[in-house]
Design a protein around this motif. Structure first.
Motif, PDB file in Angstrom:
ATOM      1  N   SER A   1     -44.876 -77.456-103.253  1.00  0.00           N
ATOM      2  CA  SER A   1     -43.497 -77.256-103.685  1.00  0.00           C
ATOM      3  C   SER A   1     -43.021 -78.486-104.436  1.00  0.00           C
ATOM      4  O   SER A   1     -43.560 -79.578-104.273  1.00  0.00           O
ATOM      5  CB  SER A   1     -42.585 -76.965-102.495  1.00  0.00           C
ATOM      6  N   TYR A   2     -42.009 -78.270-105.265  1.00  0.00           N
ATOM      7  CA  TYR A   2     -41.396 -79.347-106.018  1.00  0.00           C
ATOM      8  C   TYR A   2     -39.893 -79.134-106.001  1.00  0.00           C
ATOM      9  O   TYR A   2     -39.412 -78.007-106.090  1.00  0.00           O
ATOM     10  CB  TYR A   2     -41.885 -79.357-107.473  1.00  0.00           C
ATOM     11  N   GLY A   3     -39.166 -80.215-105.905  1.00  0.00           N
ATOM     12  CA  GLY A   3     -37.712 -80.085-105.981  1.00  0.00           C
ATOM     13  C   GLY A   3     -37.045 -81.332-105.477  1.00  0.00           C
ATOM     14  O   GLY A   3     -37.704 -82.274-105.045  1.00  0.00           O
ATOM     15  N   PRO A   4     -35.763 -81.321-105.569  1.00  0.00           N
ATOM     16  CA  PRO A   4     -34.951 -80.193-106.030  1.00  0.00           C
ATOM     17  C   PRO A   4     -34.876 -80.124-107.549  1.00  0.00           C
ATOM     18  O   PRO A   4     -35.159 -81.105-108.235  1.00  0.00           O
ATOM     19  CB  PRO A   4     -33.576 -80.503-105.450  1.00  0.00           C
ATOM     20  N   ILE A   5     -34.514 -78.928-108.049  1.00  0.00           N
ATOM     21  CA  ILE A   5     -34.173 -78.765-109.452  1.00  0.00           C
ATOM     22  C   ILE A   5     -32.750 -78.233-109.518  1.00  0.00           C
ATOM     23  O   ILE A   5     -32.274 -77.621-108.562  1.00  0.00           O
ATOM     24  CB  ILE A   5     -35.146 -77.837-110.209  1.00  0.00           C
ATOM     25  N   THR A   6     -32.081 -78.487-110.607  1.00  0.00           N
ATOM     26  CA  THR A   6     -30.714 -78.026-110.800  1.00  0.00           C
ATOM     27  C   THR A   6     -30.731 -76.585-111.304  1.00  0.00           C
ATOM     28  O   THR A   6     -31.492 -76.274-112.220  1.00  0.00           O
ATOM     29  CB  THR A   6     -29.995 -78.926-111.824  1.00  0.00           C
ATOM     30  N   PRO A   7     -29.933 -75.695-110.728  1.00  0.00           N
ATOM     31  CA  PRO A   7     -29.873 -74.324-111.229  1.00  0.00           C
ATOM     32  C   PRO A   7     -29.461 -74.276-112.700  1.00  0.00           C
ATOM     33  O   PRO A   7     -28.730 -75.150-113.168  1.00  0.00           O
ATOM     34  CB  PRO A   7     -28.801 -73.674-110.359  1.00  0.00           C
ATOM     35  N   GLY A   8     -29.913 -73.258-113.416  1.00  0.00           N
ATOM     36  CA  GLY A   8     -29.539 -73.090-114.811  1.00  0.00           C
ATOM     37  C   GLY A   8     -30.611 -72.395-115.615  1.00  0.00           C
ATOM     38  O   GLY A   8     -31.560 -71.833-115.075  1.00  0.00           O
TER      39      GLY A   8
END
Length: 108
Positions: free
Chosen positions: A49-56
Motif C-alpha cells: 500500500s501507499y499513502g496517503p494521497i489527496t482525493p481528486g
C-alpha cells in the motif's frame, strides 16, 4: 459564566490510499499523476500500500515490461482504461476522480 464559540480550521485534509498487487513474474510500475504525484514500483508476486494521497482527479498508469498479455485493474475510480504501449512497457491508463481508497492490480 460566558461560553464563547470560536471557529477552528483543522490543519488536516481528508486523505485516501492506494492498495496494490502484482501476481505476475515481472516488475510492475504504477504512476499516479494528480494532486499527489508518485511512482510505485511493485516487485513480482507482491502486495502493498501507499499513502496517503489527496482525493481528486488522477491519471493512473499501470505498466509492465514483461512479455505477453496481462489484466490491469483499478477499483475505486470507475473508469474504462486506455491500453497503451510506450517506453514504460505496455499497460493501461485510467483517468479517475479518486474519492475513496484505490486498489490497483496486474495479473496474467
Amino acid at each position: 459564566m460566558k461560553i464563547e464559540k470560536h471557529a477552528v480550521t483543522h490543519p488536516y485534509k481528508f486523505s485516501i490510499g492506494v492498495n496494490y498487487y502484482n501476481t505476475t513474474s515481472y516488475t510492475c510500475t504504477i504512476e499516479l499523476s494528480g494532486p499527489t504525484t508518485h511512482t510505485i514500483t511493485v516487485a513480482p508476486g507482491t502486495t502493498g500500500s501507499y499513502g496517503p494521497i489527496t482525493p481528486g482527479q488522477y491519471t493512473v498508469g499501470i505498466y509492465t515490461t514483461g512479455p505477453g498479455t496481462y489484466n490491469y485493474r483499478l477499483d475505486g475510480g470507475g473508469s474504462t482504461p486506455t491500453f497503451i504501449n510506450n517506453a514504460n512497457g505496455h499497460g493501461a491508463v485510467y483517468t479517475i476522480n479518486a474519492q475513496n481508497n484505490l486498489t490497483v492490480g496486474i495479473t496474467n
